[in-house]
Design an enzyme around this catalytic site. Structure first.
Site, PDB file in Angstrom:
ATOM      1  N   LYS A  71       0.799  -1.232   0.000  1.00 34.44           N
ATOM      2  CA  LYS A  71       0.000   0.000   0.000  1.00 34.44           C
ATOM      3  C   LYS A  71       0.835   1.288   0.000  1.00 34.44           C
ATOM      4  CE  LYS A  71      -4.315  -1.762   1.930  1.00 34.44           C
ATOM      5  NZ  LYS A  71      -5.392  -1.569   2.897  1.00 34.44           N
TER       6      LYS A  71
ATOM      7  N   ARG B 106      -0.749   1.145  22.560  1.00 34.00           N
ATOM      8  CA  ARG B 106       0.231   0.533  23.467  1.00 34.00           C
ATOM      9  C   ARG B 106       1.495   1.400  23.511  1.00 34.00           C
ATOM     10  NH1 ARG B 106       2.281  -5.281  21.671  1.00 34.00           N
ATOM     11  NH2 ARG B 106       2.794  -4.056  19.851  1.00 34.00           N
ATOM     12  N   THR B 107       1.980   1.788  22.329  1.00 32.38           N
ATOM     13  CA  THR B 107       3.163   2.652  22.241  1.00 32.38           C
ATOM     14  C   THR B 107       2.675   4.088  22.028  1.00 32.38           C
ATOM     15  OG1 THR B 107       4.190   0.788  21.110  1.00 32.38           O
ATOM     16  CG2 THR B 107       5.395   2.877  21.069  1.00 32.38           C
TER      17      THR B 107
ATOM     18  N   GLY C  43      -1.463   1.370  10.318  1.00 35.47           N
ATOM     19  CA  GLY C  43      -1.930   1.841   9.012  1.00 35.47           C
ATOM     20  C   GLY C  43      -3.440   2.046   8.947  1.00 35.47           C
TER      21      GLY C  43
ATOM     22  N   ASP D 151     -10.005   3.151   1.882  1.00 38.06           N
ATOM     23  CA  ASP D 151     -10.173   2.461   3.175  1.00 38.06           C
ATOM     24  C   ASP D 151     -10.850   3.368   4.213  1.00 38.06           C
ATOM     25  OD1 ASP D 151      -9.034  -0.011   2.473  1.00 38.06           O
ATOM     26  OD2 ASP D 151      -7.002   0.720   2.854  1.00 38.06           O
TER      27      ASP D 151
ATOM     28  N   ILE E 129     -12.620  -3.154  13.399  1.00 40.07           N
ATOM     29  CA  ILE E 129     -12.396  -3.414  11.965  1.00 40.07           C
ATOM     30  C   ILE E 129     -12.170  -4.900  11.687  1.00 40.07           C
ATOM     31  CG2 ILE E 129     -11.534  -1.078  11.537  1.00 40.07           C
ATOM     32  CD1 ILE E 129      -8.745  -2.409  11.124  1.00 40.07           C
TER      33      ILE E 129
HETATM   34  P1  ATR Z   1      -2.165  -2.152  10.478  1.00 39.57           P
HETATM   35  O1  ATR Z   1      -1.354  -1.523   9.397  1.00 39.57           O
HETATM   36  O2  ATR Z   1      -2.919  -3.382  10.042  1.00 39.57           O
HETATM   37  O3  ATR Z   1      -3.049  -1.180  11.184  1.00 39.57           O
HETATM   38  P2  ATR Z   1       0.153  -2.184  12.198  1.00 39.57           P
HETATM   39  O4  ATR Z   1       0.713  -1.026  11.494  1.00 39.57           O
HETATM   40  O5  ATR Z   1       1.042  -3.367  12.423  1.00 39.57           O
HETATM   41  O6  ATR Z   1      -1.145  -2.783  11.514  1.00 39.57           O
HETATM   42  O7  ATR Z   1      -0.426  -1.653  13.600  1.00 39.57           O
HETATM   43  C1  ATR Z   1      -0.861  -2.514  14.546  1.00 39.57           C
HETATM   44  C2  ATR Z   1      -1.485  -1.755  15.744  1.00 39.57           C
HETATM   45  O8  ATR Z   1      -1.883  -2.746  16.669  1.00 39.57           O
HETATM   46  C3  ATR Z   1      -0.523  -0.843  16.472  1.00 39.57           C
HETATM   47  O9  ATR Z   1      -1.257   0.216  17.025  1.00 39.57           O
HETATM   48  C4  ATR Z   1       0.019  -1.771  17.575  1.00 39.57           C
HETATM   49  O10 ATR Z   1       0.481  -1.109  18.726  1.00 39.57           O
HETATM   50  P3  ATR Z   1       2.008  -0.574  18.821  1.00 39.57           P
HETATM   51  O11 ATR Z   1       2.057   0.701  18.042  1.00 39.57           O
HETATM   52  O12 ATR Z   1       2.254  -0.401  20.253  1.00 39.57           O
HETATM   53  O13 ATR Z   1       2.873  -1.669  18.189  1.00 39.57           O
HETATM   54  C5  ATR Z   1      -1.227  -2.526  17.926  1.00 39.57           C
HETATM   55  N1  ATR Z   1      -0.932  -3.812  18.543  1.00 39.57           N
HETATM   56  C6  ATR Z   1      -0.548  -4.944  17.910  1.00 39.57           C
HETATM   57  N2  ATR Z   1      -0.405  -5.961  18.777  1.00 39.57           N
HETATM   58  C7  ATR Z   1      -0.724  -5.457  20.009  1.00 39.57           C
HETATM   59  C8  ATR Z   1      -0.804  -6.011  21.320  1.00 39.57           C
HETATM   60  N3  ATR Z   1      -0.542  -7.286  21.575  1.00 39.57           N
HETATM   61  N4  ATR Z   1      -1.178  -5.185  22.346  1.00 39.57           N
HETATM   62  C9  ATR Z   1      -1.461  -3.892  22.117  1.00 39.57           C
HETATM   63  N5  ATR Z   1      -1.414  -3.306  20.893  1.00 39.57           N
HETATM   64  C10 ATR Z   1      -1.048  -4.077  19.846  1.00 39.57           C
END
Ligand code: ATR
Length: 279
Positions: free
Chosen positions: A66, A151-152, A129, A102, A218
């Site tokens: 993407k 989380r972050t 994303g 999206d 989602i």
């Molecule tokens: P996408 O592009 O599909 O949205 P991504 O860029 O990998 O996926 O983002 C995943 C999101 O899920 C992030 O907000 C991630 O949090 P971090 O920024 O802290 O990494 C969150 N996420 C994934 N696994 C998680 C977990 N076990 N607990 C809390 N947050 C999680």
């Protein structure tokens, strides 16, 4: 001559887009075929060149392409440029133009079930994303209060800093949000937490939820994540990710064919594929 539409991704085997779009093409008697192509990261430039050479009418791009697709296009629509991701490409007089359907697809899906999206106080969970596409699209639509829990926290802060639209937002950790949910009346879960096979996980507990809040996830596998179930049992209205998927596809189909398709029909096809009952 039959026109070509496509989706490029890796993996692509389980994409529901070909079945959904080919059903629409047949239904509207449009002489075109939508084909899935498995394209590795390093082969994307060659694939795009090939699609241009054969005069493809357009295509979708999905994980992991993407963002990588962007420098390979002739033009990119403003929202897609700001989101930094393209999921739909349209051949406009020989030029490949990139769009992001999206975020707008999410909003169109939501508007089927709630009024006055504009006046909602929103909490987005996640800062990846999908969160970015939804956040920027809601801000572009004019929503004024959108907070982000992640989380972050630094990633949520970065998202807020990068948003080009006027919006009041704060970034908070998932921990801190516990007990502060009461003030939100639209909550959007954008992470993969709770998706099959880890269906007994959820990003945060909805204990102090406002009963008038509408809650979206989602995820659509399972149809009802643990997070959505808790929201429903709290008395809230809920929506899973099927509408976002259907409406991103409908907006892409409209760009390729000039026709906004029957989304009810699309939803039924998707539900059937996922083993659910028709609506
Ligand atoms: P996408 O592009 O599909 O949205 P991504 O860029 O990998 O996926 O983002 C995943 C999101 O899920 C992030 O907000 C991630 O949090 P971090 O920024 O802290 O990494 C969150 N996420 C994934 N696994 C998680 C977990 N076990 N607990 C809390 N947050 C999680």
């Amino acid at each position: 001559m039959k026109k070509l539409l496509a989706v490029l991704g890796d993996p692509i085997e389980h994409s529901l887009s070909p079945i959904m779009h080919n059903d629409l093409l047949a239904h509207y008697m449009i002489d075109a075929h939508y084909h899935p192509f498995k394209v590795k990261k390093e082969d994307l430039p060659m694939a795009v060149k090939g699609l241009k050479a054969i005069g493809a009418s357009g295509f979708n791009v999905t994980i992991p392409h993407k963002t990588a697709i962007m420098p390979l296009l002739d033009r990119i629509d403003e929202l897609a440029l700001k989101i930094g991701a393209v999921n739909t490409v349209v051949n406009e007089d020989g030029q490949f133009v990139g769009y992001n359907t999206d975020g707008p697809g999410f909003i169109r899906g939501l508007e089927q079930v709630i009024d006055s999206v504009e006046n909602r106080k929103v909490l987005i969970i996640g800062a990846g994303g999908a969160a970015r596409a939804i956040y920027f699209s809601l801000a572009q639509k004019g929503l004024k209060n959108i907070d982000i829990a992640n989380r972050t926290v630094s990633k949520a802060q970065e998202l807020i800093r990068e948003c080009p639209y006027l919006v009041s937002s704060k970034a908070i950790s998932l921990e801190e949000f516990k007990g502060h949910l009461m003030s939100y009346n639209l909550i959007i879960q954008t992470t993969q937490i709770g998706m099959y096979p880890r269906t007994n996980e959820q990003p945060l507990s909805l204990e102090s939820l406002n009963k008038d809040a509408f809650v979206c996830d989602i995820i659509y596998n399972p149809f009802e994540s643990q997070f959505l179930r808790e929201a429903r049992l709290n008395g809230c209205g809920t929506q899973n990710g099927i509408e976002m998927f259907v409406f991103q596809g409908a907006l892409a189909f409209e760009k390729w064919t000039g026709k906004f398709p029957d989304t009810h029909r699309m939803k039924n096809i998707v539900m059937e594929q996922l083993g659910g009952t028709k609506c």
